[in-house]
Design a protein around this motif. Structure first.
Motif, mmCIF file in Angstrom:
data_model
loop_
_atom_site.group_PDB
_atom_site.id
_atom_site.type_symbol
_atom_site.label_atom_id
_atom_site.label_comp_id
_atom_site.label_asym_id
_atom_site.label_seq_id
_atom_site.Cartn_x
_atom_site.Cartn_y
_atom_site.Cartn_z
ATOM 1 N N UNK A 1 -13.939 9.524 -6.341
ATOM 2 C CA UNK A 1 -14.373 8.200 -6.811
ATOM 3 C C UNK A 1 -15.864 8.239 -7.111
ATOM 4 N N UNK B 1 -9.622 8.226 -10.341
ATOM 5 C CA UNK B 1 -10.060 6.903 -9.899
ATOM 6 C C UNK B 1 -9.535 5.809 -10.829
ATOM 7 N N UNK C 1 -4.192 9.621 -1.967
ATOM 8 C CA UNK C 1 -5.293 8.709 -1.639
ATOM 9 C C UNK C 1 -6.504 9.481 -1.119
ATOM 10 N N UNK C 2 -6.237 10.533 -0.367
ATOM 11 C CA UNK C 2 -7.356 11.298 0.206
ATOM 12 C C UNK C 2 -8.226 11.911 -0.882
ATOM 13 N N UNK D 1 -9.034 10.650 -3.540
ATOM 14 C CA UNK D 1 -9.916 9.628 -4.117
ATOM 15 C C UNK D 1 -11.257 9.570 -3.406
ATOM 16 N N UNK D 2 -11.264 9.955 -2.138
ATOM 17 C CA UNK D 2 -12.511 9.869 -1.373
ATOM 18 C C UNK D 2 -13.613 10.645 -2.074
ATOM 19 N N UNK D 3 -13.261 11.814 -2.562
ATOM 20 C CA UNK D 3 -14.285 12.644 -3.182
ATOM 21 C C UNK D 3 -14.409 12.423 -4.683
ATOM 22 N N UNK E 1 -8.693 5.972 5.491
ATOM 23 C CA UNK E 1 -9.176 5.870 4.110
ATOM 24 C C UNK E 1 -9.287 4.392 3.764
ATOM 25 N N UNK F 1 -6.376 1.897 3.428
ATOM 26 C CA UNK F 1 -5.289 2.334 2.560
ATOM 27 C C UNK F 1 -4.365 3.321 3.273
ATOM 28 N N UNK F 2 -4.961 4.136 4.109
ATOM 29 C CA UNK F 2 -4.144 5.188 4.717
ATOM 30 C C UNK F 2 -4.836 5.662 5.992
ATOM 31 N N UNK G 1 -2.698 0.395 8.588
ATOM 32 C CA UNK G 1 -2.744 0.344 7.125
ATOM 33 C C UNK G 1 -2.645 -1.115 6.671
ATOM 34 N N UNK H 1 1.904 1.721 -3.455
ATOM 35 C CA UNK H 1 0.787 2.225 -4.256
ATOM 36 C C UNK H 1 0.657 3.737 -4.094
ATOM 37 N N UNK H 2 0.754 4.172 -2.858
ATOM 38 C CA UNK H 2 0.638 5.612 -2.600
ATOM 39 C C UNK H 2 1.773 6.370 -3.287
ATOM 40 N N UNK I 1 -16.437 13.773 3.577
ATOM 41 C CA UNK I 1 -15.531 14.914 3.764
ATOM 42 C C UNK I 1 -16.296 16.208 3.878
ATOM 43 N N UNK J 1 -14.050 4.278 -2.549
ATOM 44 C CA UNK J 1 -13.026 4.731 -1.608
ATOM 45 C C UNK J 1 -13.687 5.722 -0.652
ATOM 46 N N UNK J 2 -13.680 5.358 0.606
ATOM 47 C CA UNK J 2 -14.381 6.178 1.599
ATOM 48 C C UNK J 2 -13.464 6.377 2.811
ATOM 49 N N UNK J 3 -13.948 7.140 3.756
ATOM 50 C CA UNK J 3 -13.167 7.328 4.974
ATOM 51 C C UNK J 3 -14.054 7.111 6.192
ATOM 52 N N UNK K 1 0.842 -1.208 0.000
ATOM 53 C CA UNK K 1 0.000 0.000 0.000
ATOM 54 C C UNK K 1 0.869 1.246 0.000
ATOM 55 N N UNK L 1 -5.035 8.960 8.334
ATOM 56 C CA UNK L 1 -4.647 10.367 8.407
ATOM 57 C C UNK L 1 -5.371 10.987 9.586
#
Lengths: 238, 475
Positions: free
Chosen positions: A158, A213, A151-152, A154-156, B17, B9-10, B36, A140-141, B50, B25-27, A137, B12
């Motif tokens: 995706x 994405x 990666x952060x 991607x949250x919004x 995440x 995945x991460x 991780x 990947x990052x 977010x 992909x969510x948090x 991972x 923070x």
């Protein structure tokens, strides 16, 4: 009704109960400040609280609480473990009251290893796979950073709808499997829009919108993250 | 309960995440033990969007800001924008001004269409009250020769403690009104300035008439005069029939005839001081008073000189009468704002004032003074007992009893004024004889103090001289 623990938390506890020693160690490690606070409340400010017997007793009590905790009892884990720590420490104080001279356990051990490292050590868990995924991972990052994304983000970015997600995953699969496309993809550090249009009948805008994405998914497919790959194939296949 | 699975995945800060099994992909919020690469199952409602994360603090800040705004408004409104007092002008038209603390007009109220027409082309808002009154008089006064200006303080339940401050400000407002009417150059306008309690304003509001008219009607009712008759008449005619002088404090400002305005004091001690203050800045209308002052001053200065020449051995006592007369003269001649500041030093000198009369009495007993001077010390005794009993710092009462005649005779004059207003000028000569004996008696004991009992006063004057220098620089 009181607020329940979240599912992810219960999941972790359940896994610790099932015998995930690594997770247990991590869990206790995360809770060390809390345990220290409990000890402090009962004992007061001692010279070296982390080296004291009471702290060791509390750690053991916390470990015990992990096993004994029952999520159906409608009580929060924090308050439950606090109660157990309190009782154990009081028991300990009472038992040592008679003979005031108590020599801390740590006096005998010559190396400064942590208590749990010495006594909660378990060989049975598989460290390799755990650290592999972690490392993958990280990789990947790192790759994602090359494409100027995190990666952060991607949250919004995706896609929310299942259909678009499947579409994007399909595109990612095409790129990952086609040698020429992937090379172009690595060179330009972006999606090969023109070449893609030959493969799929899609307007450029949809691709642009979900660019991040798709890139991430391509990178996942090219990585060794088996679990994530499985997720992707499962989603497409369904 | 939608359970989902995903891989972290991460991590923070407090958010993890996660890539879920259906490739979203969510948090979610971090739980202890999370790391991780861990596969975890979670509930859908754990997902932290977010946007939510941004919205939550925004809401809090908005709430805090709203609270601040409300606090700001609560604390600011009564002091800045609140209506502080009402001033109404009653000529043939009635106009009401709502005035704030700086004597600026906030709102103009009219009671009929005619006055509305009149005020159409005037913009009186945010103008000082004196300018507004002048403008209104300019517009209206040609027809009517009598103007009734009534002012009333808006009652504020919150601020009742600082009555004295309010009174001072209000008296300033009255002064402004009066000065406008005095200064105007539009012929022989007769005007009255009336201070009324807030109850009249309420009454006037309920009847939808101006304060001035409501007073007149009220009084007409009391005096058995037909209201219907008065309603048709103008204010000037109505005032001739109805005497409103016992309503409240009335300040007559009649320019051509020099009728001295003896304000009718209320029983409140604070008001009394306010009126004496008001009296001071108008020496032109009180020629008699001025003469009195002059006489007083002269008589005071006379004993001053005597001790200077006669008894040179006692400097302490010499300083005493000098200052006394100084302050006395100042108080009479100086404008009003000064007296407001004087209140404090006067209260400081209380002990001195108490000592003084004692000495005087002793001396008088010793020497058996002329029968003429007897009433005066009695009056002083009364003052003393009064002041001691009340403990309220009556403005001019304590430090220099010579000035006392000012407010005192008024009482008598008032009683007569209440019974009938016309003999106003008559009341003045009656006032005269009283203050005159006093200055006569005062210099005598003073002179005796210096000349006869040498050993006696020495211990006493010292504290006097100690205290005295303090108030002087403040004056």
């Amino acid at each position: 009704m009181r607020k329940q623990e979240t599912d992810s938390f219960l999941d972790i506890i359940q896994r610790i109960k099932d015998g995930d020693v690594l997770l247990r160690n991590k869990f206790i490690d995360d809770y060390k400040p809390f345990i220290l606070k409990c000890v402090y409340k009962l004992v007061g400010n001692k010279d070296n609280l982390t080296q004291s017997d009471e702290y060791s007793i509390a750690l053991m009590a916390f470990n015990e609480a992990l096993d004994a905790y029952d999520s159906d009892k409608n009580i929060k884990f924090i308050s439950f473990s606090k109660e157990i720590i309190r009782r154990r420490i009081i028991d300990y104080i009472r038992s040592t009251k008679k003979n005031n001279i108590t020599i801390p356990f740590s006096y005998f051990s010559e190396n400064d290893n942590n208590f749990e490292e010495e006594y909660l050590y378990d060989v049975s868990s598989d460290y390799c796979s755990y650290y592999d995924t972690k490392e993958e991972i990280k990789n990947l990052e790192h790759e994602m950073n090359k494409y100027k994304m995190t990666i952060e983000e991607l949250i919004n970015s995706s896609p929310k709808h299942r259909d678009t997600r499947v579409l994007c995953l399909n595109i990612a699969k095409i790129i990952a499997e086609d040698e020429a496309l992937f090379r172009k993809f690595e060179e330009k550090k972006t999606l090969p829009y023109n070449e893609l249009q030959k493969h799929v009948n899609l307007c450029r805008r949809t691709l642009e919108k979900n660019r991040k994405f798709i890139i991430a998914m391509v990178l996942v497919l090219k990585s060794d993250l088996d679990v994530l790959k499985k997720y992707i194939f499962d989603t497409i296949g369904r | 309960m939608m359970k989902q699975k995903g891989i972290i995945l991460k991590i923070k800060k407090d958010l993890a995440v996660i890539m879920t099994s259906d490739c979203r992909i969510i948090s979610i919020r971090v739980q202890p033990g999370m790391d991780v690469g861990m596969e975890i199952s979670f509930n859908k409602n754990e997902i932290v969007h977010k946007k939510n994360k941004l919205v939550l603090p925004l809401r809090i800040t908005a709430g805090v800001a709203a609270v601040f705004v409300i606090i700001f408004m609560i604390f600011n409104s009564p002091f800045r924008n609140g209506v502080y007092a009402y001033v109404t002008i009653d000529a043939d038209a009635s106009i009401e001004f709502e005035v704030d603390k700086d004597n600026k007009i906030i709102k103009v109220n009219t009671f009929d269409a005619d006055t509305n027409e009149l005020l159409k082309d005037m913009d009186l808002r945010h103008q000082p009250i004196d300018v507004a009154i002048k403008e209104v008089i300019e517009k209206t006064s040609t027809k009517d020769s009598t103007i009734l200006i009534s002012a009333c303080l808006k009652e504020n339940k919150k601020i009742k403690s600082n009555d004295t401050v309010q009174n001072k400000e209000f008296s300033q407002l009255i002064d402004v009104c009066k000065s406008v009417v005095e200064d105007d150059v539009y012929g022989d306008i007769q005007s009255k300035v009336v201070e009324v309690p807030y109850t009249y304003k309420k009454l006037a509001d309920s009847n939808k008439i101006s304060i001035g008219r409501s007073i007149v009607y009220e009084k007409a009712k009391e005096q058995g005069i037909d209201i219907e008759e008065i309603k048709k008449e103008s204010i000037g005619e109505a005032l001739k029939k109805v005497s409103i002088d016992d309503v409240a404090i009335v300040h007559d400002v009649k320019k051509p005839k020099k009728i001295a305005d003896e304000p009718i004091p209320k029983v409140e001690p604070i008001d009394k001081t306010a009126q004496t203050e008001k009296k001071d800045p108008k020496p032109i209308e009180e020629p008699k008073d001025k003469v009195k002052e002059a006489v007083e001053a002269k008589e005071k200065q006379e004993p001053e000189i005597k001790p200077d020449t006669a008894a040179k051995t006692k400097p302490e006592i010499k300083i005493d009468p000098e200052k006394k007369t100084d302050t006395a003269v100042k108080k009479v001649t100086e404008p009003k704002p000064e007296t407001g500041t004087k209140l404090e030093p006067e209260s400081k000198t209380e002990p001195k004032a108490e000592i003084k009369p004692e000495i005087e009495q002793k001396n008088q007993v010793d020497t058996k003074p002329v029968p003429k001077s007897e009433p005066a010390p009695k009056a002083e005794d009364e003052q003393k007992s009064e002041s001691e009993a009340k403990n309220v710092p009556k403005a001019e009462a304590k430090p220099d009893p010579e000035i006392k005649p000012g407010p005192e005779p008024k009482f008598e004059a008032d009683k007569k004024l209440e019974s009938d207003i016309k003999p106003e000028p008559k009341s003045e000569p009656e006032i005269k004889p009283e203050p005159e004996p006093k200055p006569e008696t005062d210099p005598k004991p003073d002179a005796k103090l210096e000349s006869k009992p040498e050993p006696k006063p020495e211990p006493d004057p010292k504290p006097e001289s100690d205290i005295k220098p303090d108030p002087k620089p403040e004056l």
